[in-house]
Design an enzyme around this catalytic site. Structure first.
Site, mmCIF file in Angstrom:
data_model
loop_
_atom_site.group_PDB
_atom_site.id
_atom_site.type_symbol
_atom_site.label_atom_id
_atom_site.label_comp_id
_atom_site.label_asym_id
_atom_site.label_seq_id
_atom_site.Cartn_x
_atom_site.Cartn_y
_atom_site.Cartn_z
ATOM 1 N N ARG A 67 -11.827 78.593 1.148
ATOM 2 C CA ARG A 67 -10.611 78.351 0.367
ATOM 3 C C ARG A 67 -10.926 77.431 -0.814
ATOM 4 O O ARG A 67 -11.803 76.580 -0.744
ATOM 5 C CB ARG A 67 -9.527 77.718 1.237
ATOM 6 C CG ARG A 67 -8.864 78.689 2.202
ATOM 7 C CD ARG A 67 -7.755 78.037 2.987
ATOM 8 N NE ARG A 67 -8.280 77.037 3.895
ATOM 9 C CZ ARG A 67 -8.285 75.731 3.680
ATOM 10 N NH1 ARG A 67 -7.737 75.234 2.578
ATOM 11 N NH2 ARG A 67 -8.810 74.913 4.553
ATOM 12 N N TYR A 195 -12.041 86.017 -0.403
ATOM 13 C CA TYR A 195 -12.367 85.370 0.864
ATOM 14 C C TYR A 195 -11.159 84.811 1.609
ATOM 15 O O TYR A 195 -10.334 84.108 1.027
ATOM 16 C CB TYR A 195 -13.366 84.228 0.652
ATOM 17 C CG TYR A 195 -14.139 83.930 1.923
ATOM 18 C CD1 TYR A 195 -15.241 84.705 2.262
ATOM 19 C CD2 TYR A 195 -13.741 82.942 2.797
ATOM 20 C CE1 TYR A 195 -15.931 84.483 3.444
ATOM 21 C CE2 TYR A 195 -14.422 82.704 3.974
ATOM 22 C CZ TYR A 195 -15.519 83.482 4.290
ATOM 23 O OH TYR A 195 -16.199 83.264 5.457
ATOM 24 N N GLY A 197 -8.455 82.805 3.466
ATOM 25 C CA GLY A 197 -7.129 82.327 3.103
ATOM 26 C C GLY A 197 -6.791 82.497 1.630
ATOM 27 O O GLY A 197 -5.615 82.469 1.263
ATOM 28 N N LYS A 204 -2.499 81.936 5.203
ATOM 29 C CA LYS A 204 -2.116 80.611 4.718
ATOM 30 C C LYS A 204 -1.046 80.686 3.633
ATOM 31 O O LYS A 204 -0.138 79.867 3.578
ATOM 32 C CB LYS A 204 -3.342 79.844 4.221
ATOM 33 C CG LYS A 204 -4.380 79.569 5.324
ATOM 34 C CD LYS A 204 -3.745 78.888 6.467
ATOM 35 C CE LYS A 204 -4.503 78.710 7.753
ATOM 36 N NZ LYS A 204 -5.861 78.429 7.888
ATOM 37 N N HIS A 224 0.468 74.689 10.996
ATOM 38 C CA HIS A 224 -0.949 75.048 11.149
ATOM 39 C C HIS A 224 -1.383 74.664 12.569
ATOM 40 O O HIS A 224 -2.106 73.696 12.770
ATOM 41 C CB HIS A 224 -1.770 74.289 10.092
ATOM 42 C CG HIS A 224 -3.201 74.724 9.977
ATOM 43 N ND1 HIS A 224 -4.177 73.905 9.461
ATOM 44 C CD2 HIS A 224 -3.819 75.885 10.283
ATOM 45 C CE1 HIS A 224 -5.337 74.546 9.459
ATOM 46 N NE2 HIS A 224 -5.149 75.739 9.953
ATOM 47 N N SER A 246 -8.573 72.449 9.332
ATOM 48 C CA SER A 246 -9.472 73.599 9.337
ATOM 49 C C SER A 246 -10.828 73.222 9.920
ATOM 50 O O SER A 246 -11.386 72.179 9.593
ATOM 51 C CB SER A 246 -9.655 74.110 7.914
ATOM 52 O OG SER A 246 -8.399 74.453 7.384
ATOM 53 N N CYS A 248 -11.625 72.286 12.876
ATOM 54 C CA CYS A 248 -11.597 71.106 13.752
ATOM 55 C C CYS A 248 -11.219 71.459 15.181
ATOM 56 O O CYS A 248 -10.806 70.594 15.948
ATOM 57 C CB CYS A 248 -10.664 70.052 13.183
ATOM 58 S SG CYS A 248 -11.327 69.286 11.691
ATOM 59 N N ASP A 273 -4.085 79.641 15.161
ATOM 60 C CA ASP A 273 -4.091 79.046 13.819
ATOM 61 C C ASP A 273 -2.717 78.689 13.282
ATOM 62 O O ASP A 273 -2.581 77.693 12.580
ATOM 63 C CB ASP A 273 -4.797 79.991 12.840
ATOM 64 C CG ASP A 273 -5.254 79.296 11.562
ATOM 65 O OD1 ASP A 273 -5.928 78.250 11.667
ATOM 66 O OD2 ASP A 273 -4.938 79.779 10.462
ATOM 67 N N ASN A 363 -19.103 78.296 6.834
ATOM 68 C CA ASN A 363 -17.739 78.837 6.945
ATOM 69 C C ASN A 363 -17.756 80.352 7.163
ATOM 70 O O ASN A 363 -16.805 81.046 6.840
ATOM 71 C CB ASN A 363 -16.915 78.485 5.700
ATOM 72 C CG ASN A 363 -15.427 78.777 5.891
ATOM 73 O OD1 ASN A 363 -14.859 78.534 6.960
ATOM 74 N ND2 ASN A 363 -14.781 79.312 4.864
ATOM 75 N N ARG A 365 -17.361 83.755 9.238
ATOM 76 C CA ARG A 365 -16.227 84.012 10.144
ATOM 77 C C ARG A 365 -16.334 85.361 10.840
ATOM 78 O O ARG A 365 -16.974 86.289 10.341
ATOM 79 C CB ARG A 365 -14.922 83.995 9.331
ATOM 80 C CG ARG A 365 -14.670 82.670 8.598
ATOM 81 C CD ARG A 365 -13.450 81.988 9.060
ATOM 82 N NE ARG A 365 -13.360 80.597 8.602
ATOM 83 C CZ ARG A 365 -12.501 79.722 9.111
ATOM 84 N NH1 ARG A 365 -11.668 80.072 10.057
ATOM 85 N NH2 ARG A 365 -12.474 78.478 8.670
HETATM 86 P P1 GTP Z 1 -9.900 77.116 11.217
HETATM 87 O O1 GTP Z 1 -10.062 78.551 11.600
HETATM 88 O O2 GTP Z 1 -10.644 76.758 9.976
HETATM 89 O O3 GTP Z 1 -8.474 76.695 11.121
HETATM 90 O O4 GTP Z 1 -10.690 76.245 12.348
HETATM 91 P P2 GTP Z 1 -10.308 75.813 13.835
HETATM 92 O O5 GTP Z 1 -9.460 74.594 13.822
HETATM 93 O O6 GTP Z 1 -9.825 76.980 14.605
HETATM 94 O O7 GTP Z 1 -11.741 75.334 14.400
HETATM 95 P P3 GTP Z 1 -12.722 76.025 15.477
HETATM 96 O O8 GTP Z 1 -12.140 76.063 16.843
HETATM 97 O O9 GTP Z 1 -13.209 77.301 14.910
HETATM 98 O O10 GTP Z 1 -13.920 74.967 15.500
HETATM 99 C C1 GTP Z 1 -14.639 74.602 14.359
HETATM 100 C C2 GTP Z 1 -15.948 73.972 14.724
HETATM 101 O O11 GTP Z 1 -15.732 72.836 15.569
HETATM 102 C C3 GTP Z 1 -16.867 74.921 15.487
HETATM 103 O O12 GTP Z 1 -18.170 74.798 15.000
HETATM 104 C C4 GTP Z 1 -16.767 74.424 16.903
HETATM 105 O O13 GTP Z 1 -17.949 74.677 17.627
HETATM 106 C C5 GTP Z 1 -16.492 72.932 16.757
HETATM 107 N N1 GTP Z 1 -15.677 72.410 17.896
HETATM 108 C C6 GTP Z 1 -14.533 72.940 18.378
HETATM 109 N N2 GTP Z 1 -14.073 72.247 19.454
HETATM 110 C C7 GTP Z 1 -14.961 71.239 19.651
HETATM 111 C C8 GTP Z 1 -15.043 70.170 20.616
HETATM 112 O O14 GTP Z 1 -14.209 70.007 21.500
HETATM 113 N N3 GTP Z 1 -16.094 69.303 20.475
HETATM 114 C C9 GTP Z 1 -17.026 69.470 19.494
HETATM 115 N N4 GTP Z 1 -18.027 68.572 19.433
HETATM 116 N N5 GTP Z 1 -16.994 70.458 18.585
HETATM 117 C C10 GTP Z 1 -15.966 71.338 18.647
HETATM 118 C C1 SPV Z 2 -8.522 77.497 7.555
HETATM 119 O O1 SPV Z 2 -9.225 77.158 6.597
HETATM 120 O O2 SPV Z 2 -7.715 76.709 8.105
HETATM 121 C C2 SPV Z 2 -8.653 78.857 8.108
HETATM 122 C C3 SPV Z 2 -9.486 79.811 7.389
HETATM 123 O O3 SPV Z 2 -8.029 79.166 9.106
HETATM 124 S S1 SPV Z 2 -8.662 80.524 6.041
HETATM 125 O O4 SPV Z 2 -8.018 81.742 6.488
HETATM 126 O O5 SPV Z 2 -9.681 80.833 5.023
HETATM 127 O O6 SPV Z 2 -7.663 79.622 5.523
HETATM 128 MN MN MN Z 3 -6.833 77.383 9.942
#
Ligand code: GTP
Ligand code: SPV
Ligand code: MN
Length: 581
Positions: A67, A195, A197, A204, A224, A246, A248, A273, A363, A365
């Site tokens: 994004r 790409y 979002g 988003k 979110h 994002s 996290c 999400d 990033n 996906r």
């Molecule tokens: P968006 O799709 O961008 O909104 O991301 P999201 O909030 O869904 O994050 P996602 O669950 O994909 O995790 C992002 C990164 O954080 C990945 O590389 C995970 O492996 C890492 N991660 C997720 N949960 C944990 C956790 O509990 N501990 C640690 N250390 N890392 C984590």
């Molecule tokens: C985020 O960035 O929080 C995502 C990926 O979930 S995107 O769809 O690119 O916004």
């Molecule tokens: Mn997201």
């Protein structure tokens, strides 16, 4: 044919000048034709049909991998309505500047018209949008991420109640890239990016930026947030919604696998999400997942960390900017396997195991259908949504924030959400690892003045005496050597168990100046390699760190001037006085 829709599509076609216009019906034959054409023009590579049936690989332009918050604008009539945390352009100026970029932009291309529904078909909470795009990649993603095609046109009928989204790849130049939102007209224009979002306008752009404005006007919440059902050994399921910025941990928490030490517990994914929440007749907040699939971060996803995501994307899925093996399979860092020989990187170069170039972009996906998720909730398409017992806010913080704490009540919880800080990630272009304020994980996604958004949260809390309890979590606290102290992933269920205990009036806690923190022993650590001293550290609230934290929050709040709800200023003052600052 819906006349309003037809006129809008005709006018866009006249301006963008595609070779042809295709209205998508959502059928299987149709998408297979799109994939065929995509292979011909290089948008997709077909993956290994044996091991990844009906999966497709895409590399985006190397300048177009996340994004672009600095190129994303809220074009409300008044600048104050966008607020200090959004980029703003006057609607007239924005249109004058960006409309020419669409002129002739689709010459030699096909214009696809994608009618789509966000939310379960027929749900009173779901909403229709139409995206016009010249990107086959967008078509393929929207087909997984939304309910699209004929069903959406049927739901729309003759109504003009839909969100118009115009998207073109343009020339993919970052200098001619704009993501514009017109909240008063409920319209989105996106040009120059293909790409995530930036380009999948249902996600988003509509489901958060435009929908947050509709939610304010109509008395609901567009957030979110993941939505997850947690079933205890007695067979009772309660639902939690959680807002983390994002990359996290939302997808991971939504799909977590209970640890061996918690037999009988089950976790059910409703969404990973976005949550749209409305009051039910019983005064409880009910949430739906407006999406139909997962657009998840690939790196770090392994059969250990997130086996459910892994299984979801074994077929009928898309992979973007990951490594690509000679066998036609995806690979990324943190997949849990050694990098295969003979792989090309996300940039298309040969992978060098000794080199510094990663196989997958941070990033990168996957896009997979929610229905394929092994732990998808039986309630995930319930048109009424699921009742929410607890809301979690969280961020990625090496220090300061304990593993978990509970707010003192709704207004304090809103303050805790408004004050969330988190380290930036690769999900947006820019520096990674810098702590910034990311209120309710909505900093890049709130379609109006953030201060008014907080007020809307405060007002929402007055409407019912059955509001969810509000907590804050942090899975990312580090020790002096920079190692994560908490194992995270499946083990996070131990924290959720405490959260749900608190919701039923149990769960031991000590009162600290920031909220209720679990007593030592209140979170079960049996079978974990976390000693009591580490647990102490994980739950500690350090006065010097919080002095700096509250100062930073206070400075952030001053940006909003008079518009800052007095309730939040009061909460900040009270937090300071509880510390004696
Ligand atoms: P968006 O799709 O961008 O909104 O991301 P999201 O909030 O869904 O994050 P996602 O669950 O994909 O995790 C992002 C990164 O954080 C990945 O590389 C995970 O492996 C890492 N991660 C997720 N949960 C944990 C956790 O509990 N501990 C640690 N250390 N890392 C984590
Ligand atoms: C985020 O960035 O929080 C995502 C990926 O979930 S995107 O769809 O690119 O916004
Ligand atoms: Mn997201």
């Amino acid at each position: 044919m819906n006349q309003d829709l037809k006129q809008w599509v005709d006018s866009c076609a006249a301006h963008c000048q595609p070779d042809r216009v295709v209205w998508l019906d959502g059928s299987e034959e149709e998408i297979q034709r799109v994939y065929e054409d995509s292979v011909a023009d290089g948008t997709f590579v077909k993956m290994n049909e044996e091991t990844y049936p009906n999966c497709w690989y895409h590399r985006s332009d190397p300048s177009d991998v996340a994004r672009v918050e600095h190129l994303t604008f809220i074009c409300s009539e008044k600048e104050d309505d966008a607020g200090p945390t959004n980029n703003w352009m006057a609607p007239g100026d924005a249109k004058k500047k960006v409309w020419p970029l669409f002129e002739g932009a689709m010459k030699g291309r096909t214009m696809y018209v994608i009618p789509y529904v966000m939310g379960p078909l027929g749900s009173p909470i779901s909403k229709v949008g139409v995206e016009i795009t010249d990107s086959k990649y967008v078509v393929a993603n929207m087909r997984i991420m939304t309910r699209m095609g004929k069903a959406a046109l049927d739901q729309l009928g003759d109504s003009t109640d839909y969100c118009k989204g115009l998207h073109s790849l343009g020339d993919l130049s970052p200098d001619r890239r704009f993501i514009l939102h017109f909240p008063e007209d409920r319209e989105i224009w996106s040009v120059g990016s293909g790409y995530g979002g930036n380009a999948l306008l249902g996600k988003k752009c509509y489901a958060l930026r435009i929908a947050s404005v509709m939610a304010r006007d109509q008395g609901w919440l567009a957030e979110h947030m993941l939505i997850v059902g947690i079933e205890n050994p007695a067979g009772e399921t309660r639902y939690v919604a959680a807002a983390f910025p994002s990359a996290c941990g939302k997808t991971n928490l939504a799909m977590l696998v209970p640890p061996a030490s918690m037999p009988g517990w089950k976790v059910w994914t409703v969404g990973d999400d976005i949550a749209w929440m409305k009051f039910g007749p019983d005064g409880q907040l009910y949430a739906i997942n407006p999406e139909n699939g997962f657009f998840g971060v690939a790196p770090g996803t392994s059969t250990k960390t997130n086996p459910n995501a892994f299984k979801t994307v074994q077929k009928n899925s898309l992979f973007t900017n990951v490594g690509f093996t000679d066998d036609g399979e995806p690979w990324w860092e943190g997949m849990g396997t050694e990098p295969p020989a003979n792989m090309t990187t996300w940039k298309g170069a040969p992978y060098d195991p000794k080199g510094s170039e990663k196989a997958a972009h941070p990033n990168s996906r996957f896009t997979g259908p929610a229905s394929q998720c092994p732990c998808i909730s039986p309630e995930w398409e319930n048109p009424k949504g699921v009742p929410i017992s607890a809301i979690l806010f969280g961020g990625r913080r090496a220090s300061t924030n304990p593993l978990v704490f509970e707010s003192f009540g709704w207004d304090h919880g809103v303050f805790v959400g408004a004050a969330v800080g988190s380290e930036t990630t690769a999900a947006a272009i820019g520096k990674v690892g810098v702590v910034r304020r990311d209120p309710m994980a909505m900093l890049p996604f709130c379609g109006y003045n953030m201060a008014d958004y907080w007020k809307h949260w405060i007002e929402t809390g007055k409407k019912s005496d059955k509001m969810p309890r509000i907590f804050h979590v942090n899975w990312f606290r580090q020790d002096a050597d920079g190692n994560y102290m908490w194992p995270g992933f499946g083990e996070n269920l131990r924290v959720l168990a405490w959260v749900l205990d608190r919701c039923s009036g149990k769960g031991e806690a000590v009162e600290t100046p920031i909220g209720h923190v679990p007593t030592p022993g209140a979170i079960d650590t049996s079978g974990l390699d976390v000693d009591p001293k580490t647990m102490d550290q994980l739950l500690s609230v350090k006065k010097d760190e919080w002095k700096a934290e509250l100062d930073d929050q206070a400075e952030f709040f001053t940006k909003f001037g008079d518009r800052l709800p007095s309730e939040l200023q009061d909460q900040l003052n009270q937090a300071r006085s509880r510390f004696g600052f």
